[in-house]
Every structure is written in C-alpha cells, then in structure tokens.
Design a protein around this motif. Structure first.
Motif, PDB file in Angstrom:
ATOM      1  N   LYS A 256       0.853  -1.193   0.000  1.00 37.96           N
ATOM      2  CA  LYS A 256       0.000   0.000   0.000  1.00 37.96           C
ATOM      3  C   LYS A 256       0.885   1.238   0.000  1.00 37.96           C
TER       4      LYS A 256
ATOM      5  N   HIS B 190       4.008   0.939  -7.527  1.00 40.55           N
ATOM      6  CA  HIS B 190       3.126  -0.083  -8.087  1.00 40.55           C
ATOM      7  C   HIS B 190       3.504  -0.452  -9.517  1.00 40.55           C
TER       8      HIS B 190
ATOM      9  N   ASP C 117      -2.945  -6.991  -8.960  1.00 38.99           N
ATOM     10  CA  ASP C 117      -3.540  -5.696  -8.634  1.00 38.99           C
ATOM     11  C   ASP C 117      -4.375  -5.764  -7.368  1.00 38.99           C
TER      12      ASP C 117
ATOM     13  N   LYS D  42      -2.472  -4.567  -4.383  1.00 39.72           N
ATOM     14  CA  LYS D  42      -1.913  -3.224  -4.428  1.00 39.72           C
ATOM     15  C   LYS D  42      -2.994  -2.221  -4.042  1.00 39.72           C
TER      16      LYS D  42
ATOM     17  N   ASN E  97      -3.544   2.226  -3.054  1.00 41.38           N
ATOM     18  CA  ASN E  97      -2.983   3.563  -2.909  1.00 41.38           C
ATOM     19  C   ASN E  97      -4.017   4.467  -2.255  1.00 41.38           C
TER      20      ASN E  97
ATOM     21  N   VAL F   9      -5.186  -0.391  -7.357  1.00 36.84           N
ATOM     22  CA  VAL F   9      -4.494   0.889  -7.425  1.00 36.84           C
ATOM     23  C   VAL F   9      -5.249   1.849  -8.326  1.00 36.84           C
TER      24      VAL F   9
END
Length: 442
Positions: A344, A363, A371, A374, A376, A426
């Motif tokens: 993250k 990323h 994905d 991941k 953000n 993300v």
C-alpha cells in the motif's frame, strides 16, 4: 568544507546562539527590571528563552517519553524500550507494553535517516501501540560512531533492513516513512529472491521518493541542479574532537536542518515570533503545541557522508529504484520478484517534500504482484508530516493502514492468483490531479 574546523565552527555558532539566548533571558529577568514599566525587558527575556531552547535542542537526542498504554481491563501498562538487535549504525528496538499478551498485529516502523532521530515518529508509535506490537529502527548519530566501525551507505542500509525483517519473522507488517521507502522496497525484493519465507506480511510505503522524477519539488530540483562534486565539497564535513566519531566524514544535521527551514522560512519565522509573544504574555507552557513540535523538529543528527552522497547519486540522480536497476552487494535487485507481499502507498496532496506521484510509482515496479494486492491512498489536505504524525494520520490514514494489514495478514497468493479482491485496486484509488502549492504542515 571537508575539515574539522568547518564542523567545529557550525557547532560553535550553535553554542554561541544558545549562550546569547540564555544571556538575554537572564538580563531580561533581573528582579530589578520589574520596577521599570517597560515591556522591552519582558520581550528580551521571552526572546532569550525561545532562542536558548531552540538552539539548545539542536544538540540533544529526544527521549521517547511514552505514556502508559491503557489495556482492555482498565489498567495502565508501562512501555519499556527493549533492544532486539544492536548494530553500529542503528538498532532494532521494541516497545514492550509490560504485562500485555502478544498482539495479533506486529508492526515494524522504518524510520528515516534524513537528519532527524527516530523519535520524529513518536506520535506514530503512540497511535499504534494500543492496537499492535510495535518495533522501530533507531538510527544512530554518525558523529558518535567511531571511524573503526567502517562505512554505511544505501547498500548497507538495505542490508540492515533485511536483517531486521528476518529477525522479526514473516508475520511482521512493515511501514516505511518517507526517505527509507525505496530502500525498504528493495529490501523486500531482496528477501523475495533469496529468502522468500522471511518476507513481511504487508508493506506500507508513506510519502517516499520511489520515483523522484514523477513530481518535482524543491528537493528534486536541488538534486538535479547540483553536481556530486559540488555536493561533496559544500555539504560534507569531518567530525571534530569533541565526539567519538572524530574524523568521520558526515553530512551534518545542522546543515540539513537549515535546508529544511529554508524551504518554509516565513512559516518558521512566524511560528518563532508568535512563541516569543506567547512567552512574554505568559500564555506559553513547557509542553505547549509549539514546543512539542520544535523540540523534535530542531533535534538533528549527522548522517554518514557515504549514505547521504549515495542516496543523492543513486536514488535521486541515477533513479536506480525507479528504473529497477538497484544493486546491493553485487546483486541486482528485481522488484518484480515481489509476488506475495501486499503493498500500500500513502501520499499527501500538499506534500512539498515527496509530492504525490513519487510514492505511488512503486506499483508500476511490482510487475509480479496482482492488482488485488496493491492499494494507494492520497490525503488531499495533508503535508509531509501530516501523513504520518498529524491529525490526518490519526483520523484517516491510520485506520486505513490497519484495515489493510488485517485484510492481508497471512494472505500469500501467487502472482497468478485470481478472484474477488479484498482491496480496491491501485487504479480505483488513483487520485485526481491536485494543487501542489501547499506548504509543509507544522
């Protein structure tokens, strides 16, 4: 500049300013001045008090001063600081809440080696202690490390992180704050290649320069303008005889502090003058908001010269992490080898040190990670310090990081994993363009 005289001159100037402040405070506080109805004496004493405290703090390592942690049974438990691993340039320490059962969450905070002590993350530690067992990297002041202990550069830093993660085991959740984010990413990738069973459970990168070129700031502009020769000649000094590290080449903390302050000179000048007025009016206190912040902010440490120079040359100029070309001890690290550590990234919309875009670039390097692992997050109104130590961290970012840890603890899918994601991807969390003209959060 690479002489002991330059280092001693800076320390002499700091010491002299502290002495001038103490003298002004004493002169303005003479009992006889109380008979003179002139506010100048009170202002002189107030200015002296603020000046003495400010310059005096620059030479001291802050204490952790952690309050007891309240437990579920209503008792307050003392926090004891234990050294887990001891190394010449930095230790791994544990905040042991006495009498408390082991917590399900175990968190390793990677503190920056960027001029401030690990205590800069004190409020971060305090916010996490009720909900997790917390460890942190406690970097040492280079001026106190004898030359006989050898060098310390970005590769050594990365290998320290590898050792710390291996010591704590695969159930540890790593949170890297600012400067160490790219090297923490590299350390995790190194473990993924060489000892995958020792990888952390999750990795959270907060406001770090994974790709400094992704968004320009004063920091990246400076790195682009200056040559390595100019930097070595102007910034590197040799520690004087007053310290155990006599003769060691360092980037002095006082120089780093001056560059920090110059980025927001008006903000800091206003804060200092307002504190002088508060002291003169009797509304200031020893632990008021101003003193709590500046007692930490002004306490600085020296960095080993080779670490500072290699950071600028390899991370900012050479973009070795951003290009996935970082080499540690002769081995080229491939960040794409990370396949089962959830990652993250967290950014501040008004971060003027590591601007939005620099950290989320991680990323793009995680080509082997699904994905679904991941995430953000961007905090629109937060400056650099606000994303790990301010109200934005406590109210918004901390709960999201803990949820991220809980959602991914023990989850180890392969790169081919499919199915419904536990996290937003993300792309879902990508921020819209933001105004980056905000100033540092003080």
């Amino acid at each position: 500049m690479r002489f002991m005289a330059a280092y001693d001159m800076m320390e002499t100037m700091r010491n002299a300013n502290a002495w001038i402040g103490a003298t002004a405070r004493t002169m303005g506080s003479f009992p006889a001045t109380a008979m003179v109805p002139n506010p100048a004496f009170k202002m002189l004493a107030a200015w002296g008090e603020v000046t003495e405290r400010s310059f005096g703090r620059m030479n001291a390592k802050p204490d952790w001063n952690l309050a007891p942690v309240s437990s579920s049974d209503g008792t307050d438990r003392i926090v004891e600081i234990e050294t887990v691993l001891e190394r010449p340039f930095g230790d791994l320490i544990h905040f042991n809440v006495q009498g408390r059962d082991p917590m399900a969450r175990r968190i390793l905070l990677i503190a920056p080696m960027s001029g401030h002590y690990a205590t800069l993350l004190r409020s971060t530690v305090v916010s996490l202690l009720p909900d997790a067992d917390v460890y942190i990297t406690d970097w040492h002041n280079a001026r106190d490390i004898p030359v006989s202990k050898g060098k310390f550069d970005v590769e050594d830093y990365t290998l320290y992180l590898v050792d710390f993660m291996k010591e704590l085991g695969p159930d540890i959740n790593v949170i890297a704050v600012c400067q160490p984010a790219p090297l923490t990413l590299a350390a995790t990738a190194l473990l993924a290649e060489q000892e995958p069973e020792a990888q952390p459970a999750t990795l959270t990168l907060i406001g770090g320069p994974i790709d400094p070129d992704a968004a320009a700031t004063d920091v990246t502009d400076f790195g682009a303008r200056v040559t390595m020769g100019q930097l070595e000649q102007s910034a590197i000094q040799r520690v004087g005889f007053s310290y155990a590290g006599v003769g060691r080449m360092v980037y002095p903390g006082l120089l780093q502090l001056s560059s920090f302050i110059s980025m927001n000179r008006e903000t800091h000048a206003t804060a200092m003058w307002n504190q002088v007025l508060a002291v003169a009016n009797g509304t200031a206190s020893d632990h008021d908001k101003h003193n709590k912040f500046y007692d930490e902010y002004l306490s600085v440490m020296d960095m080993p010269a080779e670490f500072y120079l290699s950071t600028v040359e390899r991370i900012f100029k050479g973009l070795e992490i951003a290009k996935n070309e970082f080499v540690v001890d002769g081995h080229k690290v491939d960040i794409g080898k990370i396949t089962d550590v959830a990652v993250k990234t967290v950014e501040g919309g008004k971060d003027d040190i590591s601007a939005p875009g620099q950290c989320v670039a991680a990323h793009g390097l995680l080509t082997g990670l699904p994905d679904s692992m991941k995430a953000n997050y961007i905090e629109p109104e937060a400056g650099h310090y606000g994303i790990f130590a301010g109200g934005s961290w406590r109210r918004n970012i901390r709960p999201l990081v803990l949820d991220f840890i809980d959602s991914n603890a023990g989850r180890k899918p392969t790169a081919k994993a499919t199915g419904q994601a536990k996290l937003r991807s993300v792309e879902d969390d990508m921020p819209k363009p933001l105004d980056q003209s905000g100033k540092i959060a003080v």
